[in-house]
Structures are given as structure tokens and as C-alpha cells.
Write an enzyme that holds these catalytic residues in place. Sequence first.
Site, PDB file in Angstrom:
ATOM      1  CG  HIS A 173      55.140  -8.256 -25.457  1.00  0.00           C
ATOM      2  ND1 HIS A 173      55.316  -7.137 -24.681  1.00  0.00           N
ATOM      3  CD2 HIS A 173      54.593  -7.811 -26.606  1.00  0.00           C
ATOM      4  CE1 HIS A 173      54.889  -6.065 -25.321  1.00  0.00           C
ATOM      5  NE2 HIS A 173      54.436  -6.448 -26.504  1.00  0.00           N
ATOM      6  CG  ASP A 204      57.115  -6.563 -21.841  1.00  0.00           C
ATOM      7  OD1 ASP A 204      57.672  -7.370 -22.607  1.00  0.00           O
ATOM      8  OD2 ASP A 204      56.006  -6.052 -22.087  1.00  0.00           O
ATOM      9  CB  SER A 282      55.205  -3.852 -28.441  1.00  0.00           C
ATOM     10  OG  SER A 282      54.025  -3.914 -27.717  1.00  0.00           O
TER      11      SER A 282
END
Length: 549
Positions: A173, A204, A282
Amino acid sequence: MAMAVANCCFSVVTSTVKFRCCLSSQRYLATSQHSIASVTCKAVVNRRGSPREHKEGVSHKKSPGKSKDRRSSLHDEDDDGISGKRNAQKSQPMAFKSSGAQRKDKKEFKFDMKEQQFEQQNLKDAAFLDAVVKVYCTHTEPDYSLPWQKQRQYTSTGSAFMIGNGKLLTNAHCVEYYTQVKVKKRGDDTKYIAKVLARGVDCDIALLSVESEEFWEGAEPLEFGHLPRLQDSVTVVGYPLGGDTISVTKGVVSRIEVTSYAHGSSDLLGIQIDAAINPGNSGGPAFNDQGECIGVAFQVYRSEEVENIGYVIPTTVVSHFLNDYERNEKYTGFPSLGVMLQKLENPALRACLKVQSNEGVLVRRVEPTSDANRVLKEGDVIVSFDDVHVGCEGTVPFRSNERIAFRYLISQKFAGDVAELGIIRAGSFMKVQAVLNPRVHLVPYHVDGGQPSYLIIAGLVFTPLSEPLIEEECEGSIGLKLLAKSRYSLARFKGEQIVILSQVLANEVNFWIRGYEQPASFEAQWNSNKKYSSPSTPCRFMQEQIFSF
């Protein structure tokens, strides 16, 4: 030019609980008459409903009632029938005050010198921190309502780390709908262009490469460690909001189980930790006490009733992604058995199915596109998977004195692998073999290639139905029948799509069409113009009513 810094979130809401992937997003807006000469603080804002405000994963614009697990309950993983909803999230406004320059006295200077000396003495500890880089991504999302257009560009920041052979690892993402990706090393002021080699949306994870030799000078890749134990110490490193330099947070491993991946809408093994994970973390690594990487930080659990619940993608999932990429020179995805299962904890139900032992899960539905449709039937009871016994609550043995969800065994396989299933059918035990392949979604969660397809006939704009389109158009305007069809229907064959009339362009040739107001007229007119579609066309045209061809 005014700048707004936005904390965006990809969320899957179960009651008041929210999964949020942690990626910092920035958006630049041009002002027509006035310019700002100086900025003394940055406001964190969240414009609800903005289709670009999603870079903690994917934003859910105008989607108050979307249920993720209604459709995933048809999966082999979801044997307990848990359902959830995705909603757009609101961030509480906050401001970062600028304190200005402050003069240091002699004592403060001496203290800073001691800190620098201490840092120089711990070169071994700093080595693994140097492998963590900051990711700058420019995104350009498609406009699903007008599929021939794209939305305005915006930027976001995340984290990544070196794994050797000129490659970096980050979250999928972080580079979704990417136009340009740059990375910057710790202590360096140069940004280097990175290339996206592969993106695993379901897990992911994304693989990057940097061709510049200068970027890799003196770089030491991280070493992967084994799956940690409960209460093991964990350190999360990345570039979250609150500053531009690297950030380190510490905690312990709280739980290890199969969990929901918010961005990929899948269920894979995950590590729950209590170390702080914030937007911008992230793609950053998590380390154990030996300095080994045990996973990738990717999402947090937000709720008014819980605190300090973050999630890390374990090295077992990362290794599966990398091995898949090396095998096929591309990422093919995690496989699926293609069945919907039910627990068999009820003794009366086991007696009705003639299951003597306290084990097994009931097959409720088999996907027509899966290979299991050839060997399994509704009413079968799966009691073993590759000679591993499956409990009546849908779990299998995991390490010592632990049990984990049955779908964990499936996630260890690769696309095309064969699994041997022990089943009980009408009281008789038998073994069958099924080929595992990635699941075929009738309504995809993500559009391959980043740009939706469309067809314009006489001013009528047709486009395939997808979850991003539902989010963008809002579920309330799509229609209950169409939503029910997309949530609960299964693809009958590979390549099947649900196609909707998304726009009616104004022209004399289609003045009789008024969008969703006259579905009966549309049906009559469409039946009189079947030259545009043959009965063998692999799609279903749907408006307020459902039309099959």
C-alpha cells in the site's frame, strides 16, 4: 502554494474497531490569489470522502456500510462466519508547534557530546538501523466513475529496508497507484529513484530495486530471523510522523495468529505487538534482541476500547512472497482451497454427519472455479490436510502447546501445489487430492494494472464492478440487489465479470435514458439492441435490475 499533511487510513471496521495501515500522506493544493510566506505549524487533517486520502492502504470514501467478510465468508479461511465493515475514518486534528531556535548552555553541550560518543561506541547496533530507508511515493489514482480519467497526484511517505541483491522490501500500500518512487538513506540528503519489481496485494508486500551503485555503498542488508515467541522483545524502526529522522519504538510480542490483512482483504499469519506503530511506519522492519528482522510493520488496531495493538507481517509470509517471485519471475499470490467451511463443535451435528471423532470441519459451499469443486461436495467433512488433523473448531497444531486456524496450512502452499485432504462423506472416510490456486473474485478488491476498463456505446458508459468503484460511488447509490449480488455471488467461470452502466453521456441518441430512474426502459431497449452483446459474452450487465446474457 499551501501544504496540508494528511493522515490517511485504510480501515476495516468491525463494530467500533478499525484496522489502519500506517503510511504518511501529503497533498499539495494550489491557491489562486494568495500565497503563504511562512508556516509555523502543520495541521493534520482528514477530508472524509476524498478518494485520494487512503495511503495508509486504501481510503473508503462514502462507504458507511461495506462488509468485507460478507464476501470473504465464502472463503475457505472464514469458517466462523465473522463479518465486518469498512468505513471512512476521521482523524482528530492535531498541531505540531515550532519552538524556534534555542541556545544551549555548557551543560547541555557536554550532554550532547556524551550522546555522540555513546552512539559511536555502538556501531553494531547502528548498522541495522542504516539498512532502513525512507520511501517517497507519488500516486495517481484512477477515477472509477470516469474510468478514462485519473485523479490529481498526491505524495506519501513510508519506510523500507534492504534485503540484499540490490533490493528493498516495503508494504504494497506504500506504492499503490505509484507514478514515481524515491528512497533516501539515513543520514543522506540524496533521493534515489526506485523501481517496483512486484506487489503482493493480498500479503501487503512490495519488492523494490535501486540501480544506483552510490546508494548501495557501505550498505549492509538485514538478516531474517525465525518466528518469535510470546513475550519476546521487539523493536520497530521506521520514519513515522512527528519528525524527519529515523524512529525506534520497543515492545513485546503479544500474540501470534492468523489475522485479517486490512489492505489485501486476506487472512494470513500475523504478529501482534504492543510497540507503537504510527503513520509512516509502514514497510519498516521489526527486530528481535539479536538484531534480526522478524517482520514488516503494516497496520494497527484502532478502537476506543483497546490500546497499543500493532501488527507485523512475519518472515514466514515474507519468505513465501520472495520465493513465489523467484519461482515465477513475478508474484502469483497465495493459494486458496476454494470452499466455505463451518465448525463442527455441535455433537448433534457430528452425529447427523456420521462423524465419530471430535474433529473435522463441514464443507458448506464449493467455489465453481476452484479445483476442489471436482473432488469435494457440500456436506463433506474435512478431517485432515496433508495428514495434519483438523480440529472441530477449525484449528490445527502449531508449534508446542499452540493451535492455529486451519487456513494457515493452506497459506504455506504455493499456487499449483497439490494438497491431500482426508474427508468423511456419508460416514465413509476417503482421501482426495486438490490443486490449490489463487481465488477468483467475481467483484475484485483491486484492479490489475491500476486503470479500470470501460466500454462506451451510444453515450452509455459500461465498466466492471469492483470494490473501489463501490467505495467511490457509495453503497447507497449502487442498489441493494446489485450489492447483494456482488457480496454473495461466486464466479461461475474464470473471467466472469459484473458490468454496470456507470454513466450516461448527454446526447440526442440516448435522450430516452435517465440513468437508474427507468431500468425497465433500459431493459427493453437493451433487448432490442442485442447486437452489442451475444449470450456467450463472459459478463453480466446490471443496473437497478440484474440482466444476464
